[in-house]
Design an enzyme around this catalytic site. Structure first.
Site, PDB file in Angstrom:
ATOM      1  N   ASP A 185       0.564  -1.158   0.142  1.00 13.09           N
ATOM      2  CA  ASP A 185      -0.513   0.037  -0.115  1.00 13.09           C
ATOM      3  C   ASP A 185       1.109   1.478  -0.249  1.00 13.09           C
ATOM      4  O   ASP A 185       1.723   1.426   0.704  1.00 13.09           O
ATOM      5  CB  ASP A 185      -0.808  -0.552   1.206  1.00 13.09           C
ATOM      6  N   ASN A 198     -11.400  -2.802  -6.299  1.00 10.58           N
ATOM      7  CA  ASN A 198      -9.723  -1.992  -6.753  1.00 10.58           C
ATOM      8  C   ASN A 198     -10.668  -1.131  -8.210  1.00 10.58           C
ATOM      9  O   ASN A 198     -10.419   0.023  -8.489  1.00 10.58           O
ATOM     10  CB  ASN A 198      -8.774  -2.165  -7.348  1.00 10.58           C
TER      11      ASN A 198
END
Length: 235
Positions: free
Chosen positions: A13, A61
């Site tokens: 991330d 996503n």
């Protein structure tokens, strides 16, 4: 180091934030983050890591902008084409987990080819979670298992946690010992929900493009000092 982490999973991330902090488009962060994968894969043998699983793209996503999603899909294709021969030469076996149905045919073909090309390698087992979500994985596994029950291949009374695990995308892999999440976020984001039931976690502030083999090694040393009881009382 005490106990070793045979299987490490990473939620990579912070790529977008890394780019934004430098006044760059978010995709620049993803490109920089892709470079870190090679560094961490190469570090695995020296620190005793046999299996590395990375979270590349989640089922959630798709909610991002079309520009970012399209750029990521092109990046995945380029990564496979660019890294394939080095992965073979370095003894890395690559597997992909996740639901491939939504991915385009060219990317699926490249994924299949890379899996076949590296199938005989065993130095490091690299698993890439692409269009992956933990709940989605368990749901698909339950559907496949229910289908076998309907066809008479499996009796309902034979369904156990061990049997269900054989229907998961990760059926050929050991459960992760350590899960690392970069960028300062302290959540697991639907990643390896079933498999990480007894994993140790490390939530670190470093953004993924800044993550290094040195920091990776320090986290593994820290893991080696932990006591893992799996619900039991220490001796």
């Amino acid at each position: 180091m005490g106990q070793s982490a045979e299987h490490v999973a990473i939620i990579m991330d912070g790529n977008g934030r890394w780019a934004q902090q430098r006044g760059l488009p978010r995709l620049a962060g993803h490109h920089e983050g892709a470079k870190r994968i090679r560094e961490i894969v190469q570090a695995c043998p020296s620190v005793g890591v046999k299996h590395l699983t990375i979270f590349a793209f989640s089922t959630e996503n798709w909610k991002r902008t079309q520009v970012e999603v399209g750029g990521l899909m092109r990046l995945f294709k380029r990564y496979i084409l660019r890294e394939a021969q080095d992965l073979v030469n370095e003894g890395v076996r690559v597997r992909f987990i996740g639901d491939r149905l939504r991915l385009d045919k060219t990317l699926i073909r490249l994924m299949d080819e890379l899996e076949a090309l590296t199938a005989q390698n065993a130095k490091v087992h690299l698993t890439i979670a692409l269009n992956y979500g933990g709940r989605d994985e368990v749901t698909r596994a339950a559907q496949r298992m229910a289908g076998d029950v309907e066809r008479g291949k499996l009796a309902a009374k034979e369904v156990t946690a061990e049997v269900l695990a054989r229907y998961l995308d990760t059926h050929s892999l050991p459960d992760p010992d350590l899960v690392i999440r970069t960028s300062g976020e302290a959540r697991i984001s639907n990643f390896l929900l079933w498999q990480s039931a007894y994993a140790e976690y490390e939530f670190i502030d470093t953004l993924w493009p800044d993550f290094s083999a040195g920091e990776f090694t320090k986290l593994l040393v820290n893991f080696g000092s932990r006591e893992r009881r799996f619900g039991a009382i220490p001796a």
